[in-house]
Design an enzyme around this catalytic site. Sequence first.
Site, PDB file in Angstrom:
ATOM      1  N   LYS A   8       0.881  -1.174   0.000  1.00  0.00           N
ATOM      2  CA  LYS A   8       0.000   0.000   0.000  1.00  0.00           C
ATOM      3  C   LYS A   8       0.913   1.217   0.000  1.00  0.00           C
ATOM      4  O   LYS A   8       0.920   2.016   0.937  1.00  0.00           O
ATOM      5  CB  LYS A   8      -0.884  -0.079   1.270  1.00  0.00           C
ATOM      6  CG  LYS A   8      -1.911   1.018   1.434  1.00  0.00           C
ATOM      7  CD  LYS A   8      -3.133   0.853   0.572  1.00  0.00           C
ATOM      8  CE  LYS A   8      -4.012   2.076   0.714  1.00  0.00           C
ATOM      9  NZ  LYS A   8      -5.162   2.069  -0.206  1.00  0.00           N
TER      10      LYS A   8
ATOM     11  N   ASP B 111      -5.713  -3.221  -1.133  1.00  0.00           N
ATOM     12  CA  ASP B 111      -7.178  -3.108  -1.260  1.00  0.00           C
ATOM     13  C   ASP B 111      -7.633  -3.623  -2.630  1.00  0.00           C
ATOM     14  O   ASP B 111      -8.597  -4.380  -2.740  1.00  0.00           O
ATOM     15  CB  ASP B 111      -7.661  -1.662  -0.992  1.00  0.00           C
ATOM     16  CG  ASP B 111      -6.872  -0.589  -1.735  1.00  0.00           C
ATOM     17  OD1 ASP B 111      -5.833  -0.911  -2.351  1.00  0.00           O
ATOM     18  OD2 ASP B 111      -7.294   0.588  -1.705  1.00  0.00           O
TER      19      ASP B 111
ATOM     20  N   ASP C 204      -1.589 -11.935   6.299  1.00  0.00           N
ATOM     21  CA  ASP C 204      -2.579 -12.582   7.170  1.00  0.00           C
ATOM     22  C   ASP C 204      -3.970 -12.416   6.568  1.00  0.00           C
ATOM     23  O   ASP C 204      -4.735 -13.372   6.445  1.00  0.00           O
ATOM     24  CB  ASP C 204      -2.521 -11.948   8.563  1.00  0.00           C
ATOM     25  CG  ASP C 204      -3.587 -12.503   9.482  1.00  0.00           C
ATOM     26  OD1 ASP C 204      -3.731 -13.737   9.542  1.00  0.00           O
ATOM     27  OD2 ASP C 204      -4.298 -11.701  10.123  1.00  0.00           O
TER      28      ASP C 204
ATOM     29  N   ASP D 121      -6.595 -15.380   4.305  1.00  0.00           N
ATOM     30  CA  ASP D 121      -7.931 -15.855   4.682  1.00  0.00           C
ATOM     31  C   ASP D 121      -8.868 -15.753   3.481  1.00  0.00           C
ATOM     32  O   ASP D 121      -9.668 -16.655   3.215  1.00  0.00           O
ATOM     33  CB  ASP D 121      -8.502 -15.035   5.854  1.00  0.00           C
ATOM     34  CG  ASP D 121      -8.229 -15.686   7.219  1.00  0.00           C
ATOM     35  OD1 ASP D 121      -7.381 -16.599   7.282  1.00  0.00           O
ATOM     36  OD2 ASP D 121      -8.875 -15.287   8.210  1.00  0.00           O
TER      37      ASP D 121
END
Length: 346
Positions: free
Chosen positions: A187, A220, A244, A248
Site C-alpha cells: 500500500k 485493497d 494474514d 484468509d
Amino acid sequence: ETTWNLAVIGGDGIGPEVVAEGLKVLDAVTDTKVERTEYDLGAKRWHATGETLPDGVLEELRGHDAILLGAIGDPSVPSGVLERNLLLRLRFELDHYINLRPAKLFPGTSSPLDVEKVAPNGIDFVVVREGTEGPYTGNGGALRVGTPHELATEVSVNTRFGAERAVRDAFARAQARDRKKLTLVHKHNVLTHAGHLWRRTVEEVGAEFPDVQTDYTHVDAATIYLATDPGRFDVIVTDNLFGDIITDLAAAVTGGIGLAASGNINPDRTAPSMFEPVHGSAPDIAGKGIADPTAAILSVALLLAHLGQDAAAKRIEDAVAADLAERGATPRSTSEVGDAIASRLV
Ligand code: IPM
Ligand code: MN
C-alpha cells in the site's frame, strides 16, 4: 537409516483431532522412522500453570527436524495471550521468516466464486507472507488508557534485511513455477516509507531473476482481484499483516479454511520450521470429531517438501486431490477423511 524427530503441538480446540489425521497420513506415506514428541501447550496449560511457552520447552523444540502444530487459541484465555506468547513467539524465536500459504482450487472443490467465469484457467497461487516483522513485532504502546484522550500505536517494523530475505525467497519460488510471475502486494500510496522499501527491494532483487515477471498491486485492490480475477496471481509477496488478511480471503475462494495449509519456514534451517493449518481452534466444534483434517494433512505435505521429500509431498497432494474430487454430499467424520486419504497412499 534416517530418523526424523518431529515435535507435535496439538494445541487447542480441534487442533489435536486434525493433527492426529495428519500423523496418520504421514505414517502411510513414508517408511522413514518418525520419532514424535508431543508438547502440551495452549489454553489448558495456561489455565493450569500460567505458562505459555516455557524457555526449556522452546530449547527442546529447537532440537527437532520440524514441528507440526494444530491450532492455538481459546475464548477462555484473554485475547492476545496465547497468540503473542505462544504462536508468534514460536514464529519469531525460530525465525520463521517465510509464512508460506498456497492457495489452490482442487477440481471438485466448491468455491463461492463463479469459477468458470472469473477463473476459467483455475486458481493456483502461493502467498509468501513475511513472518517476523510488520505490525506483528509488538512495537507500540498505549497512553492515557481508558480516558477520552487514549492513544495507541502499533508500529509496523520493516527492515531491508527482513523484506529482502522474504522477497528473494519469493522470487526463487516464482522462478521454479510455470508462470514465473511475482506480485508485490502493499500500500505504497499511503504507507510510503515501508511501501517504498518493499518496492525498491523487489526491483533490485528482481535484477537477479530476469526471467521472473514482476507486478504490483495495492492490498485493497488485491482483495478485489482475489474475488474477481484470482487466476492472475502466481506468487504473491507481502508483509505480515497484509499476508494474514489476504490468505484468509485466498482460502475462502479456494474451498475454505478447512483446506488451507501453511508452513512457517526458516529457509536457513537455523531452527526447525513449523507446519500448521491456517484455520483456528474452532472451539464450537471441538471434540465432536467433525472438523475437516484436510488442511492439517496438506500441512504435512508442506512439511515433507521442506524435509526434501518432494515425491512424498506430491503423493499426499494427489491423494487429497482424489479424495476432494470424490467427496460427496454425505458428511464424514474427521477420522473418516483421514482414513480415506491415508488409504490412497498404501
Ligand atoms: C494466522 C493467525 C495468526 C496470525 C494469529 C492467531 C496470531 O490468524 O496464522 O493467520 O495473525 O498470524
Ligand atoms: Mn490469520
